[in-house]
Design a protein around this motif. Structure first.
Motif, PDB file in Angstrom:
ATOM      1  N   ILE A 249     -39.483  10.228 -31.414  1.00 40.58           N
ATOM      2  CA  ILE A 249     -39.137  10.797 -29.936  1.00 40.58           C
ATOM      3  C   ILE A 249     -40.372  10.478 -29.018  1.00 40.58           C
ATOM      4  O   ILE A 249     -41.546  10.850 -29.151  1.00 40.58           O
ATOM      5  CB  ILE A 249     -38.715  12.274 -29.848  1.00 40.58           C
ATOM      6  CG1 ILE A 249     -37.679  12.552 -30.825  1.00 40.58           C
ATOM      7  CG2 ILE A 249     -38.487  12.724 -28.434  1.00 40.58           C
ATOM      8  CD1 ILE A 249     -36.511  12.052 -30.570  1.00 40.58           C
ATOM      9  N   LEU A 250     -39.999   9.683 -28.023  1.00 45.50           N
ATOM     10  CA  LEU A 250     -41.237   9.222 -27.067  1.00 45.50           C
ATOM     11  C   LEU A 250     -41.184   9.747 -25.502  1.00 45.50           C
ATOM     12  O   LEU A 250     -39.852   9.861 -25.112  1.00 45.50           O
ATOM     13  CB  LEU A 250     -41.322   7.887 -27.207  1.00 45.50           C
ATOM     14  CG  LEU A 250     -41.545   7.213 -28.592  1.00 45.50           C
ATOM     15  CD1 LEU A 250     -41.028   5.883 -28.509  1.00 45.50           C
ATOM     16  CD2 LEU A 250     -43.073   7.163 -28.655  1.00 45.50           C
ATOM     17  N   LEU A 251     -42.070   9.921 -24.901  1.00 42.23           N
ATOM     18  CA  LEU A 251     -41.985   9.857 -23.335  1.00 42.23           C
ATOM     19  C   LEU A 251     -42.632   8.703 -22.886  1.00 42.23           C
ATOM     20  O   LEU A 251     -43.783   8.423 -22.963  1.00 42.23           O
ATOM     21  CB  LEU A 251     -42.938  11.362 -22.935  1.00 42.23           C
ATOM     22  CG  LEU A 251     -42.507  11.781 -21.336  1.00 42.23           C
ATOM     23  CD1 LEU A 251     -41.175  12.418 -21.326  1.00 42.23           C
ATOM     24  CD2 LEU A 251     -43.666  12.613 -21.051  1.00 42.23           C
ATOM     25  N   PRO A 252     -41.858   8.005 -22.254  1.00 41.80           N
ATOM     26  CA  PRO A 252     -42.118   6.645 -21.465  1.00 41.80           C
ATOM     27  C   PRO A 252     -43.260   7.173 -20.472  1.00 41.80           C
ATOM     28  O   PRO A 252     -43.389   7.887 -19.795  1.00 41.80           O
ATOM     29  CB  PRO A 252     -40.863   6.175 -20.879  1.00 41.80           C
ATOM     30  CG  PRO A 252     -39.887   6.666 -21.444  1.00 41.80           C
ATOM     31  CD  PRO A 252     -40.269   8.106 -21.939  1.00 41.80           C
ATOM     32  N   TRP A 253     -44.193   5.953 -20.294  1.00 42.57           N
ATOM     33  CA  TRP A 253     -45.269   6.159 -19.388  1.00 42.57           C
ATOM     34  C   TRP A 253     -44.822   6.698 -17.961  1.00 42.57           C
ATOM     35  O   TRP A 253     -45.416   7.544 -17.451  1.00 42.57           O
ATOM     36  CB  TRP A 253     -46.123   4.764 -19.298  1.00 42.57           C
ATOM     37  CG  TRP A 253     -46.797   4.326 -20.289  1.00 42.57           C
ATOM     38  CD1 TRP A 253     -46.562   3.100 -21.131  1.00 42.57           C
ATOM     39  CD2 TRP A 253     -47.898   4.892 -20.859  1.00 42.57           C
ATOM     40  NE1 TRP A 253     -47.262   3.189 -22.123  1.00 42.57           N
ATOM     41  CE2 TRP A 253     -48.432   4.291 -22.036  1.00 42.57           C
ATOM     42  CE3 TRP A 253     -48.359   6.127 -20.653  1.00 42.57           C
ATOM     43  CZ2 TRP A 253     -49.323   4.755 -22.668  1.00 42.57           C
ATOM     44  CZ3 TRP A 253     -49.918   6.533 -21.345  1.00 42.57           C
ATOM     45  CH2 TRP A 253     -49.966   5.788 -22.432  1.00 42.57           C
ATOM     46  N   GLU A 254     -43.686   5.923 -17.478  1.00 40.89           N
ATOM     47  CA  GLU A 254     -43.307   6.378 -16.180  1.00 40.89           C
ATOM     48  C   GLU A 254     -42.882   7.914 -15.938  1.00 40.89           C
ATOM     49  O   GLU A 254     -43.291   8.459 -14.960  1.00 40.89           O
ATOM     50  CB  GLU A 254     -41.996   5.376 -15.789  1.00 40.89           C
ATOM     51  CG  GLU A 254     -41.546   5.590 -14.527  1.00 40.89           C
ATOM     52  CD  GLU A 254     -40.451   4.790 -14.230  1.00 40.89           C
ATOM     53  OE1 GLU A 254     -39.450   4.932 -13.253  1.00 40.89           O
ATOM     54  OE2 GLU A 254     -40.054   3.858 -14.890  1.00 40.89           O
ATOM     55  N   SER A 255     -42.138   8.347 -17.149  1.00 41.41           N
ATOM     56  CA  SER A 255     -41.855   9.721 -17.061  1.00 41.41           C
ATOM     57  C   SER A 255     -43.069  10.719 -17.124  1.00 41.41           C
ATOM     58  O   SER A 255     -43.089  11.760 -16.518  1.00 41.41           O
ATOM     59  CB  SER A 255     -40.806  10.262 -18.283  1.00 41.41           C
ATOM     60  OG  SER A 255     -39.618   9.425 -17.999  1.00 41.41           O
ATOM     61  N   PHE A 256     -43.888  10.143 -17.988  1.00 37.94           N
ATOM     62  CA  PHE A 256     -45.009  11.030 -18.166  1.00 37.94           C
ATOM     63  C   PHE A 256     -45.991  11.284 -17.049  1.00 37.94           C
ATOM     64  O   PHE A 256     -46.499  12.011 -16.588  1.00 37.94           O
ATOM     65  CB  PHE A 256     -46.090  10.302 -19.226  1.00 37.94           C
ATOM     66  CG  PHE A 256     -47.401  10.607 -19.548  1.00 37.94           C
ATOM     67  CD1 PHE A 256     -47.671  11.735 -20.088  1.00 37.94           C
ATOM     68  CD2 PHE A 256     -48.383  10.268 -19.206  1.00 37.94           C
ATOM     69  CE1 PHE A 256     -48.788  12.562 -20.374  1.00 37.94           C
ATOM     70  CE2 PHE A 256     -49.730  10.492 -19.164  1.00 37.94           C
ATOM     71  CZ  PHE A 256     -50.152  11.572 -19.942  1.00 37.94           C
ATOM     72  N   ASP A 257     -46.228  10.053 -16.054  1.00 39.92           N
ATOM     73  CA  ASP A 257     -46.882  10.053 -14.857  1.00 39.92           C
ATOM     74  C   ASP A 257     -46.228  10.893 -13.955  1.00 39.92           C
ATOM     75  O   ASP A 257     -46.864  11.743 -13.222  1.00 39.92           O
ATOM     76  CB  ASP A 257     -46.986   8.349 -14.471  1.00 39.92           C
ATOM     77  CG  ASP A 257     -47.920   7.612 -15.143  1.00 39.92           C
ATOM     78  OD1 ASP A 257     -48.656   8.195 -16.199  1.00 39.92           O
ATOM     79  OD2 ASP A 257     -47.683   6.328 -14.987  1.00 39.92           O
ATOM     80  N   ARG A 258     -44.708  10.919 -13.854  1.00 43.94           N
ATOM     81  CA  ARG A 258     -44.112  11.687 -12.760  1.00 43.94           C
ATOM     82  C   ARG A 258     -44.193  13.372 -13.336  1.00 43.94           C
ATOM     83  O   ARG A 258     -44.707  14.030 -12.462  1.00 43.94           O
ATOM     84  CB  ARG A 258     -42.727  11.313 -13.162  1.00 43.94           C
ATOM     85  CG  ARG A 258     -41.720  11.970 -11.899  1.00 43.94           C
ATOM     86  CD  ARG A 258     -40.205  12.068 -12.198  1.00 43.94           C
ATOM     87  NE  ARG A 258     -39.832  12.785 -13.399  1.00 43.94           N
ATOM     88  CZ  ARG A 258     -39.202  12.048 -14.458  1.00 43.94           C
ATOM     89  NH1 ARG A 258     -39.435  10.802 -14.713  1.00 43.94           N
ATOM     90  NH2 ARG A 258     -38.990  12.754 -15.634  1.00 43.94           N
ATOM     91  N   MET A 259     -44.319  13.564 -14.503  1.00 43.07           N
ATOM     92  CA  MET A 259     -44.417  14.877 -14.805  1.00 43.07           C
ATOM     93  C   MET A 259     -45.877  15.344 -14.726  1.00 43.07           C
ATOM     94  O   MET A 259     -46.072  16.318 -13.966  1.00 43.07           O
ATOM     95  CB  MET A 259     -44.280  14.964 -16.470  1.00 43.07           C
ATOM     96  CG  MET A 259     -42.725  15.160 -16.922  1.00 43.07           C
ATOM     97  SD  MET A 259     -42.569  15.259 -18.410  1.00 43.07           S
ATOM     98  CE  MET A 259     -43.707  16.578 -19.081  1.00 43.07           C
TER      99      MET A 259
END
Length: 695
Positions: free
Chosen positions: A185-195
């Motif tokens: 299960i991964l958190l994409p870079w785009e979602s990570f940056d937003r969070m």
């Protein structure tokens, strides 16, 4: 939309509705697969949303056709559940790690000696996420379990169902009746940056890397919140009794046809040269991927040969992970600046000679705190070694002392605020220094206003950080209350401010007067009082006046508060300037009292009762029960003692708590009994007691 949604139906009409529902489900499953797995959407987002809305309405009107694997179930319920501990059918062992190409060669040569026949090695990317095992029965997802300790893991099915890349129902008809598939299960870079951007705005600690963020997300007790974070997945291993092929690679290609997201970056290799070509290629190319990776996994392809090689106590002999070394570069420390946040925390940041690191140009790096600087013994002009912690946050990890002769003065952590000159303070037990001049320090003043207008607080449209700075520089606002004195003529004519923009701003400020008390309390920016704690305090005390008069021990007794937050709240209201600010906000019409509905729900039915909540519940979540206890005058605590009045027990109650309760003679109360105490009706579901029999 069909007229069948709301009209009564007979037997033939029911069959027609069922067919319509099943057709929509098939279409939406297919569109999910095309969008999230193949990245080849065939309809627009709007068309997808309209189909989903139609299905939701049909299912709501005809609950007899409910299906837990329907695409409408992706959003997740907001009813929190404790995670059930589940035994793995097949142990989830860790891979052995190697960090050098010579160790990879050793693995290859060792396999060649033990197998004594031709073999293939499958090279795959090592995704940096959270391991998961998905179980399917007759093509339907039935369970998702974390690695845990390798023998037992947590059942996170409700959360995993929100991940759109994971099929709830498989495509085709040639899959085994029962099997498991494992992956990350991964958190994409785009979602990570937003969070992290959102956390930075709230001055919360940033996630160090996507893996930590994915792990924290998967363990959230609220699936609806998990759904918002947009997790992704890649699957990489199939297990079961009747798999289609002997080849691991071939099985994954079949899994692709069933709807699973399997990486295209897989290669079958017959020689060490092939393996090293793959390793070298992805060492550079992986920086372009939308998700984090930290190495390469090598697996013997044949399942028969895998069984031959077997396992050690901790890992399979037929697979190994080659991990890339974190890229490290040397550059020059040009200067150190000290930034002041909205709560006064002072953060040191290193300005560096620009250098290319892991595919991006790095100019700045965190220095954490005063102790970190002291331990590194940093000097201006030092040649420093920089790497990206977890592949994302640049950090200085050392100093090239051989170059020290060229360096300048030693870096000292500042003693006074760089903006207002106030002497810095540090609380006992904390690493950070902060400026105590919260009402006179410009970055704190502007930071508090920016926090006040933010989406989760007052959500005032038409104002951003640049506008706040402009209004502050023009002397129009000095604190949050000043916003409610602004008039359109004052604003029109300022930089980037026309009549329409000014009007929108004033309307947004006026609309914020309807924001409920708990969000106003959060918006005040009291140190350590986040969104969740603000809701708890608003519910516990009911109004700003009662809260302002609360003593430290009264505050600390409230769930999720504790001594540190209690002291901060007391300190906030002890400051006359803050009390004056509250009076102004009250005068301008902000909601500083909980709604009548929430106040009406408060009672003294549990006055003086100390309650322990344990187990998994049917009618409400654990957090909801804790809130109900406090709402009715009781005190919730986590441990059983002689002072405990009773234990509110759900299924799978902790055995240690149960044993201690029996020893102390503490009463055990089930959900129905508790709800009867406070005059609430339970739902129709039947709960079970800790031993698994019906209450």
């Amino acid at each position: 939309m069909s007229d069948l949604i709301s009209s009564p139906v007979g037997r033939s009409g029911g069959a027609l509705v069922q067919q319509q529902i099943e057709t929509l489900r098939r279409e939406l499953h297919d569109h999910n697969y095309r969008y999230y797995v193949l990245s080849q959407p065939s309809i627009s987002d709007y068309e997808f949303d309209m189909k989903l809305k139609e299905l939701q309405q049909l299912e709501a009107a005809h609950p007899e056709f409910f299906d837990p694997s329907s695409p409408t179930q992706r959003v997740g319920s907001d009813l929190a559940k404790e995670f059930e501990r589940v035994a793995h059918r097949y142990p989830m062992l860790s891979l052995g790690n190697t960090y050098s190409e010579s160790e990879v060669a050793d693995f290859f040569n060792r396999a060649a000696k033990l197998i004594d026949e031709p073999f293939e090695i499958v090279c795959e990317l090592k995704f940096d996420g959270v391991s998961i095992s998905l179980s399917y029965e007759d093509g339907v997802l039935v369970r998702a379990v974390t690695r845990g300790d390798g023998v037992n893991g947590d059942d996170v099915t409700a959360n995993v169902k929100t991940i759109r890349a994971i099929p709830l129902r498989l495509q085709g008809d040639d899959y085994p009746a029962s099997f498991e598939i494992r992956g990350e299960i991964l958190l994409p870079w785009e979602s990570f940056d937003r969070m992290n951007k959102e956390r930075e705005e709230q001055e919360e600690a940033l996630f160090a890397n996507p893996r930590n963020a994915a792990s924290g997300t998967l363990k959230l007790q609220n699936p609806a919140e998990v759904a918002k974070r947009q997790l992704d997945t890649y699957l990489y291993y199939l297990l079961g009794e009747n798999l289609p092929c002997d080849g691991h690679y071939e099985n994954l290609q079949k899994a692709k046809s069933w709807g699973f997201k399997v990486s295209d970056a897989m290669r079958k290799c017959n020689s060490m040269d092939d393996v090293f070509d793959f390793i070298h290629y992805w060492d550079k190319e992986r920086s372009k991927l939308p998700v984090a990776t930290d190495g390469i996994v090598l697996k013997i392809n044949s399942l028969r040969q895998q069984q031959e090689l077997g396992f050690t106590a901790k890992s399979p002999r037929w697979a190994v992970a080659y991990k890339y070394q974190a890229e490290q570069v040397s550059t020059v420390l040009k200067s150190v600046e000290f930034q002041v946040g909205r709560t006064g925390t002072v953060t040191p940041v290193a300005n560096l000679e620009p250098v290319l690191l892991a595919g991006t140009t790095v100019k700045r790096a965190t220095l954490n705190n005063a102790a970190f600087i002291e331990n590194l013994d940093l000097h201006l002009g030092d040649s420093v070694f920089v790497e990206k912690g977890g592949e994302i946050i640049p950090k200085i990890v050392g100093v090239d002392l051989e170059q020290r002769a060229k360096a300048g003065e030693r870096i000292q952590f500042i003693a006074h605020c760089p903006d207002c000159g106030t002497e810095l303070q540090r609380n006992e037990g904390e690493a950070a220094w902060y400026c105590p001049n919260e009402n006179g320090c410009p970055p704190q003043i502007k930071g508090k206003i920016e926090h006040f207008i933010s989406r989760k607080a007052m959500n005032i449209d038409g104002i951003g950080s640049e506008t706040v700075d402009l209004l502050y520089q023009q002397g129009l606002i000095q604190n949050i209350a000043d916003l409610y004195l602004l008039k359109v003529p004052q604003i029109v004519g300022l930089e980037r401010m026309g009549q329409k923009s000014a009007q929108n701003m004033i309307e947004g400020i006026a609309a914020s007067k309807q924001v409920p008390f708990e969000r106003v309390l959060f918006a005040l920016g009291i140190r350590f009082v986040g969104e969740k704690v603000a809701k708890t305090l608003a519910q516990a005390f009911g109004s700003i006046e009662v809260l302002a008069q609360a003593k430290e021990d009264e505050l600390a007794a409230v769930r999720d508060v504790g001594e540190r937050i209690a002291q901060s709240v007391v300190d906030y209201f002890a400051d006359e300037r803050n009390r004056t600010l509250i009076e102004r906000l009250k005068e301008y019409g902000l909601q500083l009292v909980a709604s009548e509905a929430k106040l009406a729900a408060k009672s003294s039915l549990l006055e003086g009762k100390v309650v322990v909540v344990s187990g998994v519940f049917t009618h409400h979540s654990r957090d909801e029960y804790k809130a109900l206890i406090e709402q009715n005058g009781g005190k919730e605590t986590g441990s059983v003692s002689a002072k405990t009045s009773f234990i509110l027990a759900g299924a799978n109650m902790g055995p240690a708590k149960l044993e201690k309760a029996k020893a102390l003679g503490v009463a055990i109360v089930n959900e129905e009994e508790f709800l009867a105490m406070i005059g609430q009706e339970p739902t129709s579901a039947t709960p079970v007691n800790p031993q698994g029999t019906l209450f």
